[in-house]
Write an enzyme that holds these catalytic residues in place. Sequence first.
Site, PDB file in Angstrom:
ATOM      1  N   TRP A 322     -29.657  21.551  20.811  1.00 36.57           N
ATOM      2  CA  TRP A 322     -30.207  22.349  21.688  1.00 36.57           C
ATOM      3  C   TRP A 322     -31.143  23.383  21.195  1.00 36.57           C
ATOM      4  O   TRP A 322     -31.180  24.663  21.513  1.00 36.57           O
ATOM      5  CB  TRP A 322     -28.894  23.186  22.295  1.00 36.57           C
ATOM      6  CG  TRP A 322     -28.087  22.309  23.081  1.00 36.57           C
ATOM      7  CD1 TRP A 322     -28.300  21.434  24.421  1.00 36.57           C
ATOM      8  CD2 TRP A 322     -26.936  21.697  22.533  1.00 36.57           C
ATOM      9  NE1 TRP A 322     -27.145  20.645  24.658  1.00 36.57           N
ATOM     10  CE2 TRP A 322     -26.552  20.938  23.523  1.00 36.57           C
ATOM     11  CE3 TRP A 322     -26.168  22.082  21.329  1.00 36.57           C
ATOM     12  CZ2 TRP A 322     -25.136  20.177  23.264  1.00 36.57           C
ATOM     13  CZ3 TRP A 322     -24.905  21.402  21.263  1.00 36.57           C
ATOM     14  CH2 TRP A 322     -24.465  20.399  22.372  1.00 36.57           C
ATOM     15  N   GLU A 437     -10.409  22.673  10.490  1.00 33.11           N
ATOM     16  CA  GLU A 437     -10.324  21.149  10.242  1.00 33.11           C
ATOM     17  C   GLU A 437     -11.682  20.670  10.511  1.00 33.11           C
ATOM     18  O   GLU A 437     -12.589  21.494  10.453  1.00 33.11           O
ATOM     19  CB  GLU A 437      -9.286  20.551  11.163  1.00 33.11           C
ATOM     20  CG  GLU A 437      -9.123  21.401  12.781  1.00 33.11           C
ATOM     21  CD  GLU A 437     -10.414  21.200  13.601  1.00 33.11           C
ATOM     22  OE1 GLU A 437     -10.467  20.231  14.251  1.00 33.11           O
ATOM     23  OE2 GLU A 437     -11.422  22.135  13.506  1.00 33.11           O
ATOM     24  N   GLU A 440     -14.319  22.274  12.590  1.00 31.13           N
ATOM     25  CA  GLU A 440     -14.637  23.412  12.295  1.00 31.13           C
ATOM     26  C   GLU A 440     -14.486  24.520  13.228  1.00 31.13           C
ATOM     27  O   GLU A 440     -15.225  25.530  13.260  1.00 31.13           O
ATOM     28  CB  GLU A 440     -16.196  23.581  11.700  1.00 31.13           C
ATOM     29  CG  GLU A 440     -16.568  22.498  10.891  1.00 31.13           C
ATOM     30  CD  GLU A 440     -18.122  22.434  10.360  1.00 31.13           C
ATOM     31  OE1 GLU A 440     -18.430  22.750   9.351  1.00 31.13           O
ATOM     32  OE2 GLU A 440     -18.851  22.521  11.413  1.00 31.13           O
TER      33      GLU A 440
END
Length: 811
Positions: A322, A437, A440
């Site tokens: 984006w 994890e 993130e």
Amino acid sequence: MNKLPLYRWLDQMGEAFGAPGVEPRWTSSVKEAVGTAYSASSRIWFTASHGVLNEIYHPTIDRPQIRDMEFLVTDGETFVHEEKRDLATTFEYIHPEAMGVRYVNSDPQGRYALTKEIICDPHHAVVLQKVWLTGLEDLLPRLKIYALLAPHLDGGGAANSARAVDVAGRKVLLAWKDSASLAMAASCGFSRVSCGFVGASDGWQDLMDNFRMEWEFGSATDGNLAVMGELNTDGAREFTLAIGVGSSLHTALQKAVGSLTTPFERSRERFIEQWKRAASPEWLAAKAGDGGRLMRTSHNVLLGHEDKSYPGAFVASASIPWGQIKGDDDLGGYHLVWTRDMVQTASALLACGRAETARRALVYLACTQQPNGGFAQNFWIDGTPYWSGEQLDEVAFPIILAWRLWKADGLGDLDIFPFVERAAGYLVRSAPITHQERWEENAGYSPSTLAAVISGIICAAEMARAHESFELAVFLEEFADWVERHLEDWTVTNNGVLDPEIKRHYMRIRPPESGEAYACEDCGKETIHLNNRPPGTRSEFEAREIIDAGFLELVRYGVRRADDPLVVDSLNVVDKIIKRNLPQGPGWLRYNWDGYGQRPDGGPFQTWGQGRVWPLLTGERAHYELAAGKDITPLIKTYEGFATCGQLMPEQVWDEPDRPDTSLKIGAPAGSAVPLVWAHAEYLKLLRSAVDGKVFDRIEAVYQRYSEPAGRSRLHNHLEIYSLHRPIQKIAAGDTLRILDEAKFDVIWSCDGWKTRQSVPSRSLGSAGYAVDIHPKREAGSQGSGLSWTLHWPEQDRWLGSNVEIAIEAK
């Protein structure tokens, strides 16, 4: 023609450059990004889409040097066309083995076309565009072509400067910011040039006024800029444009002008020759569903994302998700090194037979390892950390890569054991709870993270034994066994709510508990906070309400068998909750209620959105199905169907009906990263796994230890581990308690209410710290049953200051 009112100007400009005083924005990534190239010797790469040049990266900074470069075409009287908005585009690669691109941008009325070939100079940091103009003979002499470029040096739109210079009688445009510089020159020269501020005096606005270039500003400093030059074609139908980047004005200028002295055809020939030297692994095409097209592009995409000034530095993508709405306050994008993504890349190249390339990645990681054995969450290619999260899988993966190269005899003369030992020590000191994890976002007990942790530690233990560090090897194996023993305690709910028929399944992540460290009746009811949720919607969930397919990593590496009933049940929940059927075939979300993705109305992700299908998860599912002994040919074809026409794999694809208002099509790329290098790596490893008939990533030592009955019978299941950062409350009678700490310590302990006491000094375990084993003799249930101790650190003459009490319970 009068000047456009501001509101109409903004409407027409859209995401191209932004409003006055607002930084220039990226070309919209809603449409397919279809071009990327890299020249091994020139040390530069570019991305292109919509038929225009989007970005140029230079290795000394590894941040975008332009936001957008395109041509404007006008007859000077009735129209002005902007390539990416007004012309119809077709695309192809210039050669099956080379990452140079060819665009044909055509007038919708069929009056003319611009054909462009874009490559890197084979020997210099320059992007070259050869342009041919064809069309109606009565129109071509009247057409004028303008090169428009928005410098975005050092990754930011603000504080750029530019000026026009004369080199041997030809006009050249220069731009600079801090130590980054850019030069744009043309083989035919520019008849006129101008440097302007976006929204106030840029060339786009000038042409849109009356189809003519009237402004010729010689310089513009310290702002958001756009530079433009009118090509001095003088009736010619072809020319070459060069954009050079460097650390000074002189180097950028010299590179751009110098590249134009070599005929484009010769540079093109050398560029293709360089790519041919890095031949694709054609033997993998035997299992491809498209004849090897995606395989060849994937192989080249991986090679193209390695920096040559910092050998072995593989970035996650030469794109920014984006990017059209990103500002100067967010420079990260994906053109950073993530240890996780980089090891995926290196492992895929190893699967392609490129051990030397994978070794460069390992050497790079060795040079960026922190003194404590860990790694930054991500970093610039020079090793400077960017984000500050700590992720245990990003520490385990480098160990696994080292082990793979060791097993493949690919380490050369590299002694990697000190590197491995330090990383393993970090895991021992930090596991099992990860700060983040693999997505993130959350802390706690993650099945995917723990799969990597167990596997990495077993790999380290095998290498330790080969280095005759037998005590360390046994210690690491016992630690891995302890983690594996409690996997289900930490990561499984026994009272699931996602499927009434399945109560027991893996959760995406279980947050760090307060109180009992192991399984309890309420396991899974702990609350986790999901980021990126839409305003006014729920963001707090019980852990048992959120599922992903990360537990499949347990099967991938060999910690669990594919037919494990818990794995099968969890997979059924996954398919019910986060599976989506697309035209190409099945796809999967990261997890339910994910907010990282295109918004429901098709708008870009801006702090919130809705998670979409990730193609790489189809690859992960295919790996599982292969491990389960099933035919994965349909899933390979599904995976290939997610690629763009340029064979680039997106991070996410749109998973709802088409939205013509936003150009989003079901199954086609959404607005996130294109390409995602991890997705290409997963595809290459999938082909290798299909050729081998078994999962390439499977670690035999892990599989034999935890998935084979003979291996499990030898596990160390009598051990519980305590550390100050993760205390436990009880142990079973007959078990050994192992106390860990980073510093040398003595433990003073008693099993009879301090009627008697014992003192035991800790033993050194290298980077893993120090350990003491306590073997309480008293059986549970007897008077005074329980274990009490305190700690003393002799080198600091410091005491814990309190007693630790642990119950001893019957098994």
